[in-house]
Scaffold this active site. Structure first.
Site, mmCIF file in Angstrom:
data_model
loop_
_atom_site.group_PDB
_atom_site.id
_atom_site.type_symbol
_atom_site.label_atom_id
_atom_site.label_comp_id
_atom_site.label_asym_id
_atom_site.label_seq_id
_atom_site.Cartn_x
_atom_site.Cartn_y
_atom_site.Cartn_z
ATOM 1 N N THR A 12 6.887 -5.149 5.043
ATOM 2 C CA THR A 12 6.723 -5.056 6.504
ATOM 3 C C THR A 12 7.370 -6.223 7.224
ATOM 4 O O THR A 12 7.943 -6.060 8.300
ATOM 5 C CB THR A 12 5.211 -5.013 6.851
ATOM 6 N N ASP A 56 10.232 -1.283 0.194
ATOM 7 C CA ASP A 56 8.804 -1.227 0.479
ATOM 8 C C ASP A 56 8.131 -1.543 -0.863
ATOM 9 O O ASP A 56 8.593 -1.084 -1.910
ATOM 10 C CB ASP A 56 8.407 0.176 0.955
ATOM 11 N N SER A 57 7.049 -2.295 -0.847
ATOM 12 C CA SER A 57 6.529 -2.769 -2.137
ATOM 13 C C SER A 57 5.926 -1.662 -2.995
ATOM 14 O O SER A 57 5.647 -1.874 -4.171
ATOM 15 C CB SER A 57 5.546 -3.924 -1.952
ATOM 16 N N THR A 88 3.002 -6.323 1.348
ATOM 17 C CA THR A 88 1.649 -6.730 0.945
ATOM 18 C C THR A 88 1.002 -5.746 -0.031
ATOM 19 O O THR A 88 0.130 -6.135 -0.805
ATOM 20 C CB THR A 88 0.729 -6.861 2.182
ATOM 21 N N THR A 165 -6.247 -10.200 -4.614
ATOM 22 C CA THR A 165 -6.323 -8.753 -4.443
ATOM 23 C C THR A 165 -6.047 -8.466 -2.971
ATOM 24 O O THR A 165 -6.515 -9.217 -2.116
ATOM 25 C CB THR A 165 -7.754 -8.270 -4.780
ATOM 26 N N THR A 276 -14.747 -5.529 -14.652
ATOM 27 C CA THR A 276 -15.779 -4.972 -13.765
ATOM 28 C C THR A 276 -15.183 -4.377 -12.492
ATOM 29 O O THR A 276 -14.188 -4.886 -11.965
ATOM 30 C CB THR A 276 -16.849 -6.024 -13.393
HETATM 31 N N1 ASP Z 1 4.127 -0.848 2.936
HETATM 32 C C1 ASP Z 1 4.383 -2.254 3.145
HETATM 33 C C2 ASP Z 1 4.822 -2.844 1.816
HETATM 34 O O1 ASP Z 1 3.996 -3.124 0.996
HETATM 35 C C3 ASP Z 1 3.173 -2.926 3.674
HETATM 36 C C4 ASP Z 1 3.323 -4.407 3.963
HETATM 37 O O2 ASP Z 1 4.313 -5.042 3.706
HETATM 38 O O3 ASP Z 1 2.362 -4.974 4.520
HETATM 39 O O4 ASP Z 1 5.986 -3.006 1.587
#
Ligand code: ASP
Length: 340
Positions: A12, A56-57, A88, A165, A276
Site C-alpha cells: 500500500t 501486493d504482499s 502489511t 503478527t 496455540t
Molecule cells: N494489500 C496490501 C499489501 O499487503 C496491504 C498493505 O500494504 O497494507 O500489499
C-alpha cells in the site's frame, strides 16, 4: 554520512488508485519518490532498489524472500542498514523468514509499510518510512548498529520481526508483538531497549540460507473437527511439516483417531509443532491431560512462537537442514520463542 539501502517490494505504501477499476495498485518508484522528497534531504544517504514489478504482499512468497535476502547479502558491506518497503498483509511472514535466512546478521534490516497510500493526505507512509531509515542508520557511541536484527517498524513501535503478527486492517498500529516487548518506541525521541535486542557474534560472517521446503501446512483444530479432514491433510503426498494450531496452552481433543493420525504422520517423518491459537501465552504440553496424547504422538512444543515465525522457520529448516530440522525447530534460533 550513514548509508541505507531502501528495498521496495511494493505494498500500500507504494500504491495509487487505478483510474478504471478504482482498485489500489503499486505505482512506479519515481512517483513514490516525488511524494517523499525528505528521503534525500536528511543526514542519511539513501539508495533505492525496487522489485519489478512491485507487488501486493499477497503475491510475496519464498521466491521474493530469496530476492530480498540476496539483495541484502550482495550489498551487505556497502551499507550501514537496510529498510524494506512491504505490504502489511504478509509482512510478518517475510520479515520472519528473513530473520532465519540472514544468520549472524550484524546490521539493521527494518521492514515497514503503511495503511494508507503515500499520496493520501493522512497517510502514515512518510512517518513510518523516515523513522525506519533513522533506525536502520542508528549507531551507538562505539559506531555499532543499535538494532542489528530484522525488525518491523510501524506507527510508533519497533518490534522483533519474528515476534510480530498483523493484528489490524483498519488502525495505523497494524502490528503487535504479543509475547515480546517492543525493542524501541518512537515519540519526540526514539527510545531503544538494548537489553531486549538480539546481538549476533560480530566475528561471524553473514551466512545466507535460501532453500525452502514448501510442502508444509497449517492445521487449525476446532470443536467438531472431522477425521476425514485431518486425514486428508496429514496424508497429503510429500508433506514434510505441520503447524498444529491448538487450544489454550496447547490442548487438543482426546479422540483416539486424532492421536492415531498424528502418531502415524510423525512416524512417517513429518514434523508436527504445537502452536496455540491464543496470541498471548505459551504452549505447555502436559499441563492438562488433553495435551498428553500430543506428547505421546511425538508432537513438538512451539512454546510462544507465532504462526508466521514457526511456518517460515519450518520451511527453511526442512529445506536447508532436513536431517537436523526436528532437533533445531525445538530450539530458539534468533529470539523467536521463549523456552522456559
Ligand atoms: N494489500 C496490501 C499489501 O499487503 C496491504 C498493505 O500494504 O497494507 O500489499
Amino acid at each position: 554520512m550513514s548509508k541505507v539501502l531502501l528495498i521496495s517490494t511494493g505494498g500500500t505504501i507504494t500504491m495509487v488508485r487505478e483510474k478504471v477499476s478504482g482498485a489500489l495498485v503499486p505505482a512506479d518508484m519515481e512517483t513514490f519518490k516525488a511524494f517523499i522528497p525528505e528521503l534525500f534531504a536528511g543526514e542519511v544517504e539513501v539508495d533505492i532498489q525496487a522489485f519489478t514489478p512491485l507487488l501486493d504482499s499477497s503475491d510475496v512468497g519464498p521466491d521474493s524472500w530469496r530476492q530480498m535476502a540476496q539483495m541484502i547479502a550482495d550489498r551487505y558491506d556497502q551499507y550501514d542498514g537496510f529498510v524494506i518497503l512491504h505490504g502489511t498483509d504478509t509482512m510478518s511472514y517475510s520479515a520472519s523468514a528473513l530473520s532465519f535466512m540472514l544468520e549472524n546478521l550484524n546490521k539493521p534490516v527494518v521492514f515497514t509499510g503503511s495503511q494508507l497510500p503515500v499520496g493520501v493526505l493522512r497517510s502514515d507512509a512518510k512517518e513510518n518510512l523516515l523513522t525506519a531509515i533513522e533506525i536502520a542508520s542508528a549507531k551507538d557511541e562505539n559506531g555499532d548498529a543499535i538494532v542489528p536484527e530484522v525488525t518491523i517498524y510501524f506507527e510508533d513501535r519497533l518490534f522483533r520481526a519474528n515476534r510480530t503478527t498483523k493484528r489490524n486492517a483498519e488502525h495505523f498500529s497494524a502490528f503487535n508483538s504479543y509475547n515480546y516487548p517492543a525493542l524501541a518506541k518512537a515519540g519526540v525521541h526514539i527510545t531503544y531497549q538494548p537489553h531486549l535486542i538480539h546481538y549476533s557474534d560480530p566475528s561471524l560472517p553473514l551466512t545466507l540460507h535460501t532453500q525452502f521446503e514448501t510442502n508444509v501446512a497449517v492445521l487449525k483444530l476446532f470443536p467438531g473437527i472431522q477425521p476425514s479432514v485431518v486425514r486428508a491433510l496429514l496424508r497429503t503426498r510429500g508433506l514434510k511439516g505441520v503447524v498444529l494450531e491448538t487450544f489454550g496452552a496447547g490442548n487438543a481433543p482426546t479422540d483416539h483417531w486424532l492421536y492415531k493420525e498424528l502418531k502415524a504422520a510423525v512416524d512417517k517423518g513429518i514434523i508436527i509443532v504445537n502452536k496455540t491459537q491464543c496470541n498471548t501465552g505459551s504452549v505447555e504440553m502436559g499441563l492438562y491431560a488433553v495435551s498428553l496424547n500430543l506428547m505421546k504422538a511425538g508432537v513438538i512444543s512451539g512454546y510462544d512462537i507465532t504462526t508466521e515465525a514457526l511456518l517460515t522457520k519450518m520451511m527453511l529448516l526442512l529445506g536447508e537442514r532436513p536431517e537436523q530440522a526436528r532437533e533445531l525447530i525445538a530450539r530458539d534460533l534468533c529470539g523467536e520463542m521463549t523456552i522456559d
